[in-house]
Design a protein around this motif. Structure first.
Motif: not given
Length: 129
Positions: A74-97
């Motif tokens: 239950k504590q890990i799922i929000p972290l995975y969700d955060y990582v997933y959404h950051r990957l989406v952001h990186a993909n749409t913005q070509n963001d290496v950082e």
């Protein structure tokens, strides 16, 4: 020529414990993030997109395989969700950082998981359940 390597890889997955499979998923995710970063640097948008989507698929798989009856899950799922959404952001913005940030998080998950596997093996050897 790749047949022996493919056979080895397939056998590795088929004979791995659930813990080892999770470790393989983390390592695969890190690999795909690294390839995506290189693809952004090389302006290869198709390869970037493909590899980030592969990383997203791994994070999704890790999320759906969690046993939500445990507090840790239950504590890990929000972290995975955060990582997933950051990957989406990186993909749409070509963001290496952002990919650097996500890679660091996945490496922390992996390293923690390695310790869990190590402790589990030590307990089995010493007969502690």
């Amino acid at each position: 020529m790749n047949k022996p390597y493919q056979t080895y890889q397939q056998n590795s997955v088929q004979t791995a414990s659930p813990g080892e499979l999770t470790l393989m998923l983390y390592n695969g995710c890190i690999k795909f993030i690294k390839v995506a970063k290189k693809s952004i640097e090389n302006k290869d948008i198709e390869a970037k997109n493909t590899n980030i989507q592969k990383a997203q698929n791994i994070i999704s798989e890790l999320m759906v395989t969690l046993n939500l009856d445990t507090d840790v899950s239950k504590q890990i799922i929000p972290l995975y969700d955060y990582v997933y959404h950051r990957l989406v952001h990186a993909n749409t913005q070509n963001d290496v950082e952002v990919l650097d940030e996500v890679q660091g998080l996945v490496e922390e998950f992996r390293d923690t998981w390695k310790e869990v596997i190590k402790l589990n093996r030590q307990q089995k050897v010493s007969g502690v359940n």
